[in-house]
Structures are given as structure tokens and as C-alpha cells.
Design a protein around this motif. Structure first.
Motif, PDB file in Angstrom:
ATOM      1  N   LEU A  88      43.968  13.444   5.328  1.00 54.12           N
ATOM      2  CA  LEU A  88      43.526  11.663   4.643  1.00 54.12           C
ATOM      3  C   LEU A  88      42.188  12.374   3.951  1.00 54.12           C
ATOM      4  CD1 LEU A  88      43.426  10.246   8.190  1.00 54.12           C
ATOM      5  CD2 LEU A  88      44.745   9.775   6.084  1.00 54.12           C
ATOM      6  N   LYS A  89      41.255  13.219   4.138  1.00 57.13           N
ATOM      7  CA  LYS A  89      40.104  14.255   3.694  1.00 57.13           C
ATOM      8  C   LYS A  89      40.119  14.030   2.206  1.00 57.13           C
ATOM      9  CE  LYS A  89      36.352  15.887   3.818  1.00 57.13           C
ATOM     10  NZ  LYS A  89      34.944  17.811   3.900  1.00 57.13           N
ATOM     11  N   LYS A  90      41.327  14.824   1.924  1.00 59.42           N
ATOM     12  CA  LYS A  90      42.179  14.962   0.770  1.00 59.42           C
ATOM     13  C   LYS A  90      41.960  14.172  -0.391  1.00 59.42           C
ATOM     14  CE  LYS A  90      43.572  18.042  -2.609  1.00 59.42           C
ATOM     15  NZ  LYS A  90      43.038  17.240  -3.940  1.00 59.42           N
ATOM     16  N   LEU A  91      43.479  13.060   0.777  1.00 55.49           N
ATOM     17  CA  LEU A  91      43.518  11.764   0.142  1.00 55.49           C
ATOM     18  C   LEU A  91      42.359  11.173  -0.414  1.00 55.49           C
ATOM     19  CD1 LEU A  91      46.907  11.380   2.585  1.00 55.49           C
ATOM     20  CD2 LEU A  91      47.031  11.946  -0.396  1.00 55.49           C
ATOM     21  N   LYS A  92      42.248  11.450   0.000  1.00 53.91           N
ATOM     22  CA  LYS A  92      40.764   9.820   0.392  1.00 53.91           C
ATOM     23  C   LYS A  92      39.869  10.308  -1.372  1.00 53.91           C
ATOM     24  CE  LYS A  92      36.066   8.303   1.344  1.00 53.91           C
ATOM     25  NZ  LYS A  92      35.124   7.747   0.603  1.00 53.91           N
ATOM     26  N   ALA A 106      47.327   3.475 -11.336  1.00 51.92           N
ATOM     27  CA  ALA A 106      48.063   2.557 -10.541  1.00 51.92           C
ATOM     28  C   ALA A 106      49.210   3.404 -10.044  1.00 51.92           C
ATOM     29  CB  ALA A 106      48.409   1.176 -11.191  1.00 51.92           C
ATOM     30  N   SER A 107      50.324   3.685 -10.076  1.00 55.04           N
ATOM     31  CA  SER A 107      51.383   4.125  -9.782  1.00 55.04           C
ATOM     32  C   SER A 107      50.726   5.601  -8.369  1.00 55.04           C
ATOM     33  CB  SER A 107      52.149   4.310 -10.946  1.00 55.04           C
ATOM     34  OG  SER A 107      53.278   5.529 -10.358  1.00 55.04           O
ATOM     35  N   ALA A 108      50.100   6.232  -9.004  1.00 58.19           N
ATOM     36  CA  ALA A 108      49.051   7.822  -8.278  1.00 58.19           C
ATOM     37  C   ALA A 108      47.767   6.982  -6.777  1.00 58.19           C
ATOM     38  CB  ALA A 108      48.106   8.588  -8.949  1.00 58.19           C
ATOM     39  N   ILE A 109      47.513   5.469  -7.785  1.00 55.35           N
ATOM     40  CA  ILE A 109      46.794   5.510  -6.127  1.00 55.35           C
ATOM     41  C   ILE A 109      47.639   4.635  -5.549  1.00 55.35           C
ATOM     42  CG2 ILE A 109      44.953   3.583  -5.942  1.00 55.35           C
ATOM     43  CD1 ILE A 109      43.948   4.136  -8.111  1.00 55.35           C
ATOM     44  N   GLU A 110      48.443   3.858  -5.884  1.00 53.98           N
ATOM     45  CA  GLU A 110      49.538   3.205  -4.546  1.00 53.98           C
ATOM     46  C   GLU A 110      50.760   4.182  -3.544  1.00 53.98           C
ATOM     47  OE1 GLU A 110      51.266   0.447  -2.619  1.00 53.98           O
ATOM     48  OE2 GLU A 110      50.136   0.027  -4.054  1.00 53.98           O
ATOM     49  N   ASP A 159      47.579   5.270  -1.298  1.00 49.89           N
ATOM     50  CA  ASP A 159      47.588   4.675  -0.536  1.00 49.89           C
ATOM     51  C   ASP A 159      48.330   4.288   1.154  1.00 49.89           C
ATOM     52  OD1 ASP A 159      44.638   3.524  -1.055  1.00 49.89           O
ATOM     53  OD2 ASP A 159      45.600   2.189  -2.213  1.00 49.89           O
ATOM     54  N   GLU A 160      49.938   4.845   0.144  1.00 44.65           N
ATOM     55  CA  GLU A 160      51.314   4.394   0.578  1.00 44.65           C
ATOM     56  C   GLU A 160      51.231   5.906   2.021  1.00 44.65           C
ATOM     57  OE1 GLU A 160      54.549   4.943  -0.857  1.00 44.65           O
ATOM     58  OE2 GLU A 160      54.445   2.562  -2.209  1.00 44.65           O
ATOM     59  N   LYS A 161      50.571   6.918   1.857  1.00 48.70           N
ATOM     60  CA  LYS A 161      50.061   8.515   2.790  1.00 48.70           C
ATOM     61  C   LYS A 161      49.291   7.893   3.470  1.00 48.70           C
ATOM     62  CE  LYS A 161      51.892  11.747  -0.690  1.00 48.70           C
ATOM     63  NZ  LYS A 161      51.318  13.009  -1.664  1.00 48.70           N
ATOM     64  N   ILE A 162      48.443   7.243   3.023  1.00 50.82           N
ATOM     65  CA  ILE A 162      47.335   7.421   3.876  1.00 50.82           C
ATOM     66  C   ILE A 162      47.528   6.077   5.268  1.00 50.82           C
ATOM     67  CG2 ILE A 162      45.012   5.947   4.344  1.00 50.82           C
ATOM     68  CD1 ILE A 162      44.325   7.627   1.308  1.00 50.82           C
ATOM     69  N   VAL A 163      48.400   5.405   4.571  1.00 52.95           N
ATOM     70  CA  VAL A 163      48.545   4.193   5.993  1.00 52.95           C
ATOM     71  C   VAL A 163      49.780   4.808   6.886  1.00 52.95           C
ATOM     72  CG1 VAL A 163      50.488   2.630   5.559  1.00 52.95           C
ATOM     73  CG2 VAL A 163      48.757   2.274   3.959  1.00 52.95           C
ATOM     74  N   GLU A 209      54.748  12.822  15.062  1.00 52.03           N
ATOM     75  CA  GLU A 209      55.897  13.124  13.602  1.00 52.03           C
ATOM     76  C   GLU A 209      55.003  12.176  12.476  1.00 52.03           C
ATOM     77  OE1 GLU A 209      59.510  12.018  15.019  1.00 52.03           O
ATOM     78  OE2 GLU A 209      60.168  13.606  15.146  1.00 52.03           O
ATOM     79  N   VAL A 210      54.875  12.102  11.133  1.00 50.90           N
ATOM     80  CA  VAL A 210      53.989  11.670  10.492  1.00 50.90           C
ATOM     81  C   VAL A 210      55.369  11.309   9.635  1.00 50.90           C
ATOM     82  CG1 VAL A 210      52.432  11.069   8.203  1.00 50.90           C
ATOM     83  CG2 VAL A 210      51.761  12.143  10.481  1.00 50.90           C
ATOM     84  N   ASP A 211      55.849  10.540   8.843  1.00 52.16           N
ATOM     85  CA  ASP A 211      56.752  10.392   8.250  1.00 52.16           C
ATOM     86  C   ASP A 211      57.342   9.542   7.039  1.00 52.16           C
ATOM     87  OD1 ASP A 211      59.718   9.657   6.809  1.00 52.16           O
ATOM     88  OD2 ASP A 211      59.671   7.413   7.600  1.00 52.16           O
ATOM     89  N   PHE A 212      56.832  10.573   6.290  1.00 49.30           N
ATOM     90  CA  PHE A 212      55.946  10.403   4.872  1.00 49.30           C
ATOM     91  C   PHE A 212      56.606  11.832   3.557  1.00 49.30           C
ATOM     92  CE2 PHE A 212      53.702  14.195   4.906  1.00 49.30           C
ATOM     93  CZ  PHE A 212      52.106  14.338   4.478  1.00 49.30           C
TER      94      PHE A 212
END
Length: 170
Positions: free
Chosen positions: A13-17, A52-56, A59-63, A167-170
Motif C-alpha cells: 500500500l505504501k508503494k502504491l501510494k 488516468a489509466s495508471a491511477i485507476e 486505486d483498484e489495487k488499493i481498494v 488472500e488478496v484478489d488482484f
């Protein structure tokens, strides 16, 4: 499906942020440019659709990761002292205990009696004193008990965060 611990999930999460912050900063800096009419413009490298695609995607991974953490926190129970608690219960209880410990810390540092500063606005000549209205030994004992309880909860949480996978589904 990917298995991960809470500690690892928080590192992701920190890396994604950080990645999202980089993209949003780049977007702020590169979505416009200034050029004089008599010169060739220097157009920054920027593609709205890609950013925009990369940010989306981030965001999906973070969720998904945060949902998996929340699900694990509300369903997994661990031993804390003589009881079992879910992670979310421990987090709420620790917040309550930290607030109480702060108040007890203030109280345990009080002097049993202290002279109040006199104001020039009052007409009293006799000094005033403030006295504690509690048993200092009881407050100190409660502080130590709560401090130990918080430490026990923190150790249990640390162990959980480093060892229990979900489990994380991504």
C-alpha cells in the motif's frame, strides 16, 4: 489470488501510494505548458489517457488490498491476555486505552499540592493552593496496568501482522 500478511500488504500500500503520488504530481506539472508566441514550445511529455489509466489501476489495487485487510481484521481472532479478540476490536480498544493512559499520565505527574499564581486582578492577599482529589498510588497503578495491557495488545498485533496470511484478489 495472492497470499500476504498485513505487514506485507501495508508495504505494498505504501508503494502504491508513492506511485500514485508520483503520477498525480506529474499530472499537475505537465497537464499545461506555457509558450511565447515567438518561440518553439517545449511540450512536457504527458499522456492523459495513460496517466488516468495508471491511477485507476493503482486505486483498484488499493481498494482490493484494503478490503482484504479489513476482512481479515474483522474475522481473525487472536489471543490477548486471557481473551480472544478480532483485530478491529483490538485496534478500537487500544485507542480507548491510549486516551485513558494519556489522562492518567497527566494525573500521575501532578504534585499533591501546588501554589497557584496570584493575579493582579484579585483582591485576595492569601495565596491559593490546588490539591489533587484522588489517590496517587491508585492512579499510578492504573497507569501501569493500562500501559502493560497496551503493550500486550501491541505484541499480539505485531505477531499477527507478521505471520497471519490472508488472500488478496488482484
Amino acid at each position: 489470488m495472492t497470499m500476504m500478511t498485513s505487514a506485507y500488504a501495508n508495504k505494498i500500500l505504501k508503494k502504491l501510494k508513492e506511485d500514485k503520488d508520483y503520477l498525480t504530481q506529474k499530472e499537475r506539472e505537465c497537464n499545461t505548458y506555457v509558450a511565447a508566441l515567438d518561440e518553439e514550445p517545449v511540450i512536457p511529455e504527458y499522456n492523459y489517457a495513460e496517466v488516468a489509466s495508471a491511477i485507476e489501476e493503482i486505486d483498484e489495487k488499493i481498494v482490493k488490498i484494503k478490503h482484504a485487510i479489513n476482512l481479515a481484521n474483522t474475522t481473525n481472532e487472536i489471543n490477548v491476555g486471557k481473551s480472544k479478540m478480532t483485530i478491529d476490536q483490538i485496534l478500537v480498544r487500544m485507542a480507548q486505552l491510549n486516551k485513558r493512559r494519556f489522562m492518567l499520565d497527566v494525573m500521575r505527574k501532578q504534585e499533591p499540592q501546588k501554589r497557584l499564581a496570584t493575579s493582579y486582578m484579585t483582591r485576595k492577599n492569601a495565596p491559593e493552593y490546588e490539591y489533587i482529589n484522588y489517590d496517587m498510588d491508585v492512579v499510578k497503578a492504573d497507569y501501569e496496568r493500562i500501559d502493560a495491557e497496551i503493550a500486550s495488545m501491541q505484541i499480539a498485533l505485531d505477531r499477527y501482522n507478521l505471520t497471519v496470511e490472508f488472500e488478496v484478489d488482484f
